[in-house]
Design a protein around this motif. Sequence first.
Motif, short mmCIF file in Angstrom:
data_model
loop_
_atom_site.label_atom_id
_atom_site.label_comp_id
_atom_site.label_asym_id
_atom_site.label_seq_id
_atom_site.Cartn_x
_atom_site.Cartn_y
_atom_site.Cartn_z
N GLN A 296 0.96 -1.20 -0.15
CA GLN A 296 0.00 0.03 -0.12
C GLN A 296 0.84 1.18 0.00
N LEU A 297 2.11 1.05 -0.20
CA LEU A 297 2.90 2.27 -0.19
C LEU A 297 2.76 2.98 -1.58
N PRO A 298 2.75 4.16 -1.55
CA PRO A 298 2.61 5.17 -2.67
C PRO A 298 3.79 4.94 -3.57
N SER A 299 3.56 5.04 -5.09
CA SER A 299 4.78 5.15 -5.86
C SER A 299 5.65 6.18 -5.60
N ASP A 300 6.84 6.25 -5.99
CA ASP A 300 7.77 7.16 -5.74
C ASP A 300 8.43 7.55 -6.76
N ASN A 301 8.18 8.55 -7.85
CA ASN A 301 8.70 9.01 -8.98
C ASN A 301 9.09 10.43 -8.74
N PHE A 302 10.43 10.69 -9.34
CA PHE A 302 10.89 11.81 -9.44
C PHE A 302 11.39 12.16 -10.86
N THR A 303 10.98 13.11 -11.74
CA THR A 303 11.59 13.41 -12.78
C THR A 303 12.12 15.09 -12.91
N MET A 304 13.22 15.13 -13.49
CA MET A 304 13.70 16.40 -13.70
C MET A 304 12.79 17.43 -14.70
N PRO A 305 12.49 18.49 -14.11
CA PRO A 305 11.75 19.24 -14.79
C PRO A 305 12.56 20.03 -16.03
N SER A 306 11.94 20.51 -16.99
CA SER A 306 12.53 21.26 -18.34
C SER A 306 13.55 22.24 -17.89
N TYR A 307 13.36 23.06 -16.93
CA TYR A 307 14.13 24.15 -16.78
C TYR A 307 15.65 23.55 -16.16
N ALA A 308 15.71 22.41 -15.73
CA ALA A 308 17.07 21.98 -15.25
C ALA A 308 17.97 21.60 -16.63
N ARG A 309 17.44 21.39 -17.61
CA ARG A 309 18.01 21.36 -18.99
C ARG A 309 18.46 22.62 -19.76
N ARG A 310 17.93 23.72 -19.02
CA ARG A 310 18.20 24.89 -19.62
C ARG A 310 19.86 25.23 -19.42
N ILE A 311 20.43 26.00 -20.24
CA ILE A 311 21.95 26.59 -20.08
C ILE A 311 21.69 27.70 -19.03
N ARG A 693 8.17 18.97 -5.70
CA ARG A 693 8.75 18.19 -6.64
C ARG A 693 9.03 16.74 -6.39
N ALA A 694 9.59 16.80 -5.11
CA ALA A 694 10.24 15.20 -4.83
C ALA A 694 9.50 14.59 -3.48
N CYS A 695 8.34 15.16 -3.09
CA CYS A 695 7.82 14.51 -1.85
C CYS A 695 6.89 13.56 -2.22
N GLY A 696 7.05 13.26 -3.65
CA GLY A 696 6.14 11.94 -3.81
C GLY A 696 4.65 12.39 -4.02
N MET A 697 3.87 11.12 -3.75
CA MET A 697 2.25 11.14 -3.61
C MET A 697 1.85 12.17 -2.32
N TYR A 698 2.65 12.43 -1.61
CA TYR A 698 2.40 13.34 -0.53
C TYR A 698 1.79 14.83 -1.06
N LEU A 699 2.30 15.00 -2.07
CA LEU A 699 1.74 16.32 -2.51
C LEU A 699 0.34 16.45 -2.99
N LYS A 700 -0.60 15.19 -3.20
CA LYS A 700 -1.77 15.30 -3.36
C LYS A 700 -2.35 15.40 -1.90
N HIS A 701 -2.09 14.91 -0.79
CA HIS A 701 -2.51 15.16 0.63
C HIS A 701 -2.52 16.43 0.83
N LEU A 702 -1.32 17.13 0.50
CA LEU A 702 -0.94 18.48 1.00
C LEU A 702 -2.00 19.30 0.02
N SER A 703 -2.07 18.99 -1.21
CA SER A 703 -3.35 19.64 -2.05
C SER A 703 -4.71 19.73 -1.29
N ARG A 704 -5.11 18.44 -1.05
CA ARG A 704 -6.25 18.30 -0.52
C ARG A 704 -6.39 19.20 0.91
#
Length: 731
Positions: A296-311, A693-704
């Motif tokens: 029942q643990l939430p999935s833990d995904n982290f992807t680099m945002p597009s601005y991280a690739r800018r010069i 960006r990195a707190c995982g699925m807990y962001l949805k709890h915070l949004s609620r």
Amino acid sequence: MPPRPSSGELWGMHLMPPSIKVDCLLPNGMILTMECLREATLITVKHELFKEARKYPLYHLLQEESSYIFVSVTQEAEREEFYDETRRLCDLRLFQAFLKVIEPVGNREEKILNREIGFAIGMPICEFDLVKDPEVQDFRRNILNVCKDAVDLRDCNGHHSRALYVYPPNVESSVELPRHINNKLDKGQIIVVIWVIVSPSNDKQKYTLKINHDYVPEQVIAEAIRKKTRSMLLSQEQLKMCVQEYQGKYILKVCGCDEYLLEKYPLSQYKYVRSCIMLGRMPNLMLMAKDSLYSQLPSDNFTMPSYARRISTATPYMNGETATKSLWTINGKLRIRVLCATYVNVNIRDIDKIYVRTGIYHGGEQLCDNVNTQRVPCSNPRWNEWLNYDMFIPDIPRAARLCLSICSVKGRKGAKEEHCPLAWGNINLFDYTHTLVAGKMALNLWPVPHGLEDLLNPIGVTGSNPNKETPCLELEFDHFSSPVKFPDMTVIEDHANWNISRELGFNYSHTSLSNRVARDNPFTDSDSEQLRLVCNRDPLSEITEQEKDFVWRHRHYCVNMPDILPKILLAVKWNSRDEVAQMYCLLKDWPAIKPEQAMELLDCNFPDPMIRDFAVKCLETYLTDDKLSQYLIQLVQVLKYEQYLDNPLARFLLKKALTNQRIGHFFFWHLKSEMHNKTVSQRFGLLLESYCRACGMYLKHLSRQVEAMEKLINLTDLLKQEKKDEAQKVI
């Protein structure tokens, strides 16, 4: 700024009617008006819209409905794309009941995440994208490394480490039991009730164990398995094998709440168990399979945002591509040119003239005499005046700041003049790349805070006010042939050693320095006692100049009394590079101090980056998660005294928040509670963005939670308005 939820669900309405007519613009040019329920979700509205669109011309030009999203204008006058189609119409806070159907452009998942983050922190993420400040851009990129490291740490041991993030151990900082709790034990033992599920229908059976209070959870599980299997009449060897087989498959859960005993702490160190001992109750724990928790643990995904690739847009010398010169090679005194001011709002009838007051400060300490410009009339004020300071450029400390304010002068002839600050601002004399500021600069000032008694505000925030309609000062700093950098540690150590050798009158050598210092400055028992008295003094009490000289004179002996460090730092003359260099060398070998003393070094009186870095390293070494939870609000507050966005304290707190969800929850709300404060909204907003960006699925709890809070505010404002209307009717 976060949106005002009290402005209603639709422009001009606190609450939408049960049903509402919505105009929908389709990509084929057709406009359809639909009767929708206020609670209807966007996916429902879109489905009904496409069903209705079949009855109109040009339907064949449309793609599948899943290829489109809605877009509209919100009450903040912003165009918003609605990627989350589970949202209801009444939650969109539209300006008008108008929806446009478009094909989404760009990375859909990243846009959905950005929208969720923006909603959670109370400001659109695109505002950070528009900021051209290189420090902001570099911070957003670099802090992602902290996020990635924290996520990797959460995943390092697979399911177990992910469970530790979601359900961190709720333990006391110390293993030792207080005497009043220890006295309630029965010869060091406690009685624990273990509940076990014995059937698929969740029938439970309980076992009572009398065990040592310092058993770790694995030992408790083993005892529970032994007691459960005794009724099976197994041999000792079979019993041992049974315990070994099943012990690692189970964990202990506190009955009645989502709290698990996942780490090898003594049972009595867990707060739940300790509170039960104190209250004379038996702890109730449930034996449950690890797999049931892990599944029942939430999935833990982290992807680099597009601005991280800018010069990076930083200037070339920031990246070491241009030759630089050391601060300590510059000759001459500091000077600053005040050019003019704009948007200065004053009442000409009340105020005769205005001037600019300036000073160079290190924390709250004045480094040299303040310098004022000439007084000029209020209308179109221009000075074009160089201000000279009694401070050599090589003596400027790393954390020095220019503090200034526009002041008014009131008073008739013969009467006492009254000086009053109209607006204030502060500038770091070194930027975040250790480079001395140079050239022209425009600084938007801040309004004077209530209760400011002085003309300057040295511990206030540095940098320009984002509100461009505030008073603005144009300044000019000396421009050198190459960017001027603060010297590195090698140069500082060489200068400190040379300076000590010169003072003691001998050639420096590594082996004889400390011995020579001790021989030339004999240390008596009386000196030791005096140092101890100064060390034990309350942090809020001041020390005299004589005591400062005494402490500094015996600084080499203070290594044996590490907690005296804050007093030594107060004794340093920060406008002398000789003393600063020696203090840096002392600090390099200083023993770690207790967290309480380390937190004292994060106060506004200690702005130097090296001191604050030392303090954070002490916190990393000795501060437990339990203690951090107790001091978290204070540590968030002292972030305001950090010179730059990227600093060790921010990184430390962010990493802790991302590896312990309990700490992360309070970290989020401590930051969010001050997002209305313009002086820290950018700093705190950037930290909130990186956390979300990195707190995982807990962001949805915070949004609620944020959504629930906004609805409560909305309801409160509605009730206030109703009471106001009733009062007006009575009148």
